[in-house]
Write a protein that holds these residues in place. Structure first.
Motif, mmCIF file in Angstrom:
data_model
loop_
_atom_site.group_PDB
_atom_site.id
_atom_site.type_symbol
_atom_site.label_atom_id
_atom_site.label_comp_id
_atom_site.label_asym_id
_atom_site.label_seq_id
_atom_site.Cartn_x
_atom_site.Cartn_y
_atom_site.Cartn_z
ATOM 1 N N GLU A 110 9.966 8.463 -4.854
ATOM 2 C CA GLU A 110 8.820 8.712 -3.981
ATOM 3 C C GLU A 110 8.325 7.448 -3.293
ATOM 4 O O GLU A 110 7.761 7.514 -2.207
ATOM 5 N N ILE A 111 8.504 6.305 -3.908
ATOM 6 C CA ILE A 111 8.110 5.030 -3.307
ATOM 7 C C ILE A 111 9.326 4.306 -2.741
ATOM 8 O O ILE A 111 9.276 3.731 -1.658
ATOM 9 N N ALA A 112 10.431 4.359 -3.472
ATOM 10 C CA ALA A 112 11.693 3.763 -3.009
ATOM 11 C C ALA A 112 12.824 4.642 -3.515
ATOM 12 O O ALA A 112 12.767 5.145 -4.643
ATOM 13 N N PRO A 113 13.866 4.857 -2.710
ATOM 14 C CA PRO A 113 14.978 5.726 -3.115
ATOM 15 C C PRO A 113 15.604 5.278 -4.430
ATOM 16 O O PRO A 113 15.894 4.100 -4.628
ATOM 17 N N GLY A 114 15.784 6.241 -5.337
ATOM 18 C CA GLY A 114 16.467 5.959 -6.588
ATOM 19 C C GLY A 114 15.646 5.251 -7.641
ATOM 20 O O GLY A 114 16.150 4.959 -8.725
ATOM 21 N N ILE A 115 14.381 4.972 -7.361
ATOM 22 C CA ILE A 115 13.526 4.245 -8.307
ATOM 23 C C ILE A 115 12.598 5.221 -9.019
ATOM 24 O O ILE A 115 11.927 6.031 -8.383
ATOM 25 N N THR A 116 12.574 5.125 -10.355
ATOM 26 C CA THR A 116 11.672 5.942 -11.165
ATOM 27 C C THR A 116 10.451 5.123 -11.553
ATOM 28 O O THR A 116 10.569 3.957 -11.945
ATOM 29 N N LEU A 126 0.837 -1.191 0.000
ATOM 30 C CA LEU A 126 0.000 0.000 0.000
ATOM 31 C C LEU A 126 0.869 1.238 0.000
ATOM 32 O O LEU A 126 1.858 1.326 0.735
ATOM 33 N N ASP A 127 0.497 2.230 -0.818
ATOM 34 C CA ASP A 127 1.216 3.494 -0.889
ATOM 35 C C ASP A 127 0.217 4.646 -0.930
ATOM 36 O O ASP A 127 -0.924 4.472 -1.384
ATOM 37 N N PRO A 128 0.622 5.837 -0.479
ATOM 38 C CA PRO A 128 -0.272 6.999 -0.549
ATOM 39 C C PRO A 128 -0.611 7.330 -1.997
ATOM 40 O O PRO A 128 0.258 7.252 -2.878
ATOM 41 N N ILE A 129 -1.833 7.726 -2.245
ATOM 42 C CA ILE A 129 -2.249 8.014 -3.618
ATOM 43 C C ILE A 129 -1.532 9.232 -4.176
ATOM 44 O O ILE A 129 -1.360 9.371 -5.384
ATOM 45 N N GLY A 130 -1.066 10.115 -3.294
ATOM 46 C CA GLY A 130 -0.405 11.333 -3.744
ATOM 47 C C GLY A 130 1.091 11.201 -3.926
ATOM 48 O O GLY A 130 1.762 12.204 -4.214
#
Length: 234
Positions: free
Chosen positions: A182-188, A142-146
């Motif tokens: 935003e979800i994991a460092p360094g990941i686009t 689960l992740d924030p929608i924003g």
């Protein structure tokens, strides 16, 4: 806090007033993931507190809602069981689309669904078969929608609102969302909404990768995949 009644007045010919109110409770709780008190539920659907109490007790018996230690009521785990057949169909249709996308981009492809007003859930991730390195996520995360491209793409599918993030507006212009770290460092992440013809954007498809030297090309791949899946779901 009251919710609109799209089905007309309760008790209309051929409908169940009790079931109508029970569904209203569930719809109200969807928009309040932090939970509501019994009084707030009664006021929200326009019934007496005693009626709301009976409705909630019935929904609790079927594990469709639950109360925490503060007696606040929120959605229950029984809804997951009810949704599983629908999500299984979605996963079945999405897998070949995701596999084609991940092969074309040589990056992990993901399918994300809207969990509630505030969160999105990773429903499926397909990892590339040829890339030397790839991003891995846990299904069900689960992740924030924003935050993150998947949620930003869903927000961008809605009309613009005051104070929205610049990334949402940019995603609306491009047709896909891009986020980095935003979800994991360094990941686009690069995501696009799956068009299904419904009012609300509930599903997105996208890529997760360490580097995105040509985000426009990847964005076009993601949008094309989203449209393929949307055509299968209609």
């Amino acid at each position: 806090m009251s919710i609109p009644d799209p089905s007309g007045p309760p008790g209309a010919s051929g409908t169940s007033k009790t079931l109508h109110h029970g569904l209203q409770v569930l719809e109200l709780l969807v928009t309040h993931p932090q939970g509501l008190s019994l009084t707030e539920i009664a006021e929200g659907i326009g019934v007496h507190r005693t009626v709301a109490h009976r409705l909630v007790r019935t929904l609790e018996a079927h594990h469709l809602c639950r109360r925490d230690r503060f007696k606040r009521i929120s959605l229950g785990t029984g809804l997951v069981r009810l949704a599983e057949p629908v999500e299984q169909d979605l996963r079945t249709l999405a897998r070949p689309v995701l596999e084609e996308l991940t092969d074309a981009a040589e990056a992990s492809a993901h399918l994300v669904v809207r969990e509630n007003a505030e969160q999105v859930r990773m429903l499926m991730i397909v990892e590339p078969r040829q890339a030397r390195m790839h991003v891995a996520f846990r299904s069900g995360q689960l992740d924030p929608i924003g935050r993150g491209s998947a949620g930003l793409a869903m927000l961008a599918a809605r009309p613009a609102v005051a104070g929205e993030r610049e990334e949402v507006a940019r995603a609306r212009e491009r047709g896909y969302a891009v986020s980095t770290g935003e979800i994991a460092p360094g990941i686009t992440g690069i995501s696009a909404v799956v068009p299904t013809g419904r009012d609300a954007a509930e599903t997105s498809i996208g890529l997760s990768l360490f580097e995105a030297p040509d985000p426009d090309r990847l964005g076009r791949l993601v949008v094309a995949a989203a449209h393929r899946l949307g055509a299968l779901l209609k």
